[in-house]
Design a protein around this motif. Structure first.
Motif, short mmCIF file in Angstrom:
data_model
loop_
_atom_site.label_atom_id
_atom_site.label_comp_id
_atom_site.label_asym_id
_atom_site.label_seq_id
_atom_site.Cartn_x
_atom_site.Cartn_y
_atom_site.Cartn_z
N TRP A 138 -3.56 2.81 -3.13
CA TRP A 138 -2.80 4.05 -3.04
C TRP A 138 -3.67 5.03 -2.26
O TRP A 138 -4.71 5.49 -2.75
CB TRP A 138 -2.47 4.61 -4.41
N LEU A 139 -3.28 5.33 -1.04
CA LEU A 139 -4.04 6.19 -0.16
C LEU A 139 -3.41 7.57 -0.10
O LEU A 139 -2.19 7.69 -0.11
CB LEU A 139 -4.09 5.58 1.25
N VAL A 140 -4.24 8.60 -0.03
CA VAL A 140 -3.73 9.97 0.03
C VAL A 140 -4.27 10.68 1.26
O VAL A 140 -5.35 10.36 1.76
CB VAL A 140 -4.05 10.78 -1.25
N SER A 141 -3.51 11.65 1.73
CA SER A 141 -3.90 12.45 2.89
C SER A 141 -4.79 13.63 2.49
O SER A 141 -5.55 14.12 3.31
CB SER A 141 -2.66 13.01 3.59
N ASP A 142 -4.65 14.08 1.25
CA ASP A 142 -5.37 15.27 0.81
C ASP A 142 -5.81 15.05 -0.63
O ASP A 142 -5.01 15.14 -1.56
CB ASP A 142 -4.44 16.49 0.92
N ASP A 143 -7.10 14.75 -0.82
CA ASP A 143 -7.56 14.48 -2.19
C ASP A 143 -7.83 15.75 -3.00
O ASP A 143 -8.33 15.69 -4.11
CB ASP A 143 -8.76 13.54 -2.21
N ARG A 144 -7.44 16.90 -2.44
CA ARG A 144 -7.46 18.16 -3.18
C ARG A 144 -6.06 18.77 -3.24
O ARG A 144 -5.89 19.91 -3.64
CB ARG A 144 -8.38 19.17 -2.51
N TYR A 163 -3.07 8.91 8.59
CA TYR A 163 -3.47 7.51 8.62
C TYR A 163 -2.95 6.83 9.88
O TYR A 163 -1.78 6.99 10.24
CB TYR A 163 -2.96 6.76 7.39
N LEU A 164 -3.84 6.09 10.51
CA LEU A 164 -3.45 5.22 11.61
C LEU A 164 -3.24 3.84 11.01
O LEU A 164 -4.16 3.27 10.42
CB LEU A 164 -4.54 5.18 12.69
N LEU A 165 -2.02 3.35 11.11
CA LEU A 165 -1.67 2.02 10.60
C LEU A 165 -1.61 1.07 11.80
O LEU A 165 -0.83 1.29 12.71
CB LEU A 165 -0.32 2.05 9.90
N GLU A 166 -2.45 0.07 11.78
CA GLU A 166 -2.46 -0.92 12.85
C GLU A 166 -1.96 -2.24 12.29
O GLU A 166 -2.55 -2.79 11.37
CB GLU A 166 -3.86 -1.06 13.43
N ILE A 167 -0.84 -2.69 12.84
CA ILE A 167 -0.20 -3.92 12.38
C ILE A 167 -0.02 -4.79 13.62
O ILE A 167 0.80 -4.50 14.47
CB ILE A 167 1.15 -3.62 11.71
N ASP A 168 -0.85 -5.83 13.70
CA ASP A 168 -0.94 -6.63 14.93
C ASP A 168 -1.25 -5.69 16.08
O ASP A 168 -2.19 -4.92 16.01
CB ASP A 168 0.33 -7.44 15.16
N ASP A 169 -0.44 -5.68 17.11
CA ASP A 169 -0.69 -4.83 18.27
C ASP A 169 0.13 -3.54 18.23
O ASP A 169 0.18 -2.80 19.21
CB ASP A 169 -0.43 -5.58 19.56
N VAL A 225 0.85 -1.18 0.00
CA VAL A 225 0.00 0.00 0.00
C VAL A 225 0.89 1.23 0.00
O VAL A 225 1.82 1.34 0.79
CB VAL A 225 -0.93 0.01 1.24
N MET A 226 0.58 2.18 -0.87
CA MET A 226 1.32 3.44 -0.96
C MET A 226 0.51 4.52 -0.27
O MET A 226 -0.70 4.60 -0.42
CB MET A 226 1.53 3.81 -2.44
N LEU A 227 1.22 5.37 0.49
CA LEU A 227 0.61 6.54 1.12
C LEU A 227 1.26 7.78 0.53
O LEU A 227 2.49 7.94 0.60
CB LEU A 227 0.82 6.51 2.64
N ASP A 228 0.45 8.63 -0.06
CA ASP A 228 0.88 9.90 -0.65
C ASP A 228 1.97 9.69 -1.71
O ASP A 228 1.77 8.95 -2.64
CB ASP A 228 1.28 10.90 0.43
N GLY A 229 3.11 10.34 -1.63
CA GLY A 229 4.14 10.25 -2.66
C GLY A 229 3.81 11.15 -3.84
O GLY A 229 3.14 12.17 -3.70
N ALA A 233 -6.29 6.29 -6.56
CA ALA A 233 -5.78 7.01 -5.40
C ALA A 233 -6.91 7.80 -4.76
O ALA A 233 -7.72 8.41 -5.45
CB ALA A 233 -4.65 7.96 -5.82
N GLY A 234 -6.97 7.78 -3.43
CA GLY A 234 -7.97 8.55 -2.72
C GLY A 234 -7.85 8.37 -1.23
O GLY A 234 -7.08 7.53 -0.75
N VAL A 235 -8.63 9.14 -0.50
CA VAL A 235 -8.71 8.98 0.95
C VAL A 235 -9.63 7.79 1.18
O VAL A 235 -10.79 7.80 0.77
CB VAL A 235 -9.29 10.25 1.62
N ASP A 236 -9.10 6.76 1.82
CA ASP A 236 -9.88 5.54 1.98
C ASP A 236 -9.30 4.69 3.10
O ASP A 236 -8.19 4.94 3.58
CB ASP A 236 -9.86 4.74 0.67
#
Length: 154
Positions: free
Chosen positions: A58-64, A109-115, A41-45, A82-85
């Protein structure tokens, strides 16, 4: 005979592909590639800060944001939009949460990986409360001495 208990672990690799702003003369746009259990998964860039190989989202922080047109083109080449999702698979989740930044809705984005919890919040005016107690945080740290506000309200 000893009985051993093995905790099932999910290994994730978080790779920064850029640390700059849109038109930074020195650094590619801030982006994070999250790879785990065969998913990517890609974030922004953006241009110069895009991943090689296949992507699941592909997730983005600002879709504008200023780079959204270029990011959407890059995402399309990878077969994703790509979008906020929210993204979730197995024991890994990426959830967009609001940050105070500009005159329009912006997210981290809050990334939760196991605990474990990691936060991707490349830009914010006020520290996001939901980021408290994160194990790892990626955040913009330019050190402005005054708030960033745009003249025109969106």
């Amino acid at each position: 005979m000893a009985i051993q208990h093995f905790k099932r672990r999910c290994e994730a690799r978080l790779t920064l592909l850029g640390i700059g702003a849109m038109n930074s003369p020195r650094y590619r746009p801030a982006g994070l590639l999250v790879a785990f259990s065969g998913s990517r998964v890609m974030l922004d860039g953006g241009p110069g800060a895009e991943p090689r190989g296949p992507l699941d989202a592909w997730l983005v922080s600002d879709d504008r944001g200023e780079l959204i047109r270029e990011i959407r083109k890059l995402a399309k080449r990878h077969g994703v939009e790509a979008g906020v999702d929210t993204y979730s698979t197995g024991r890994v989740r990426a959830k967009p949460l609001p940050v105070v930044h500009t005159s329009h809705p912006t997210f981290g984005y809050l990334l939760e990986i196991d605990d474990k919890k990691a936060v991707w919040a490349p830009e914010f005016l006020q520290f996001p409360r939901w980021a408290n107690r994160a194990d790892l945080m990626f955040a913009e740290a330019a050190g402005w001495n005054r708030p960033i506000r745009f003249a025109k309200k969106a």
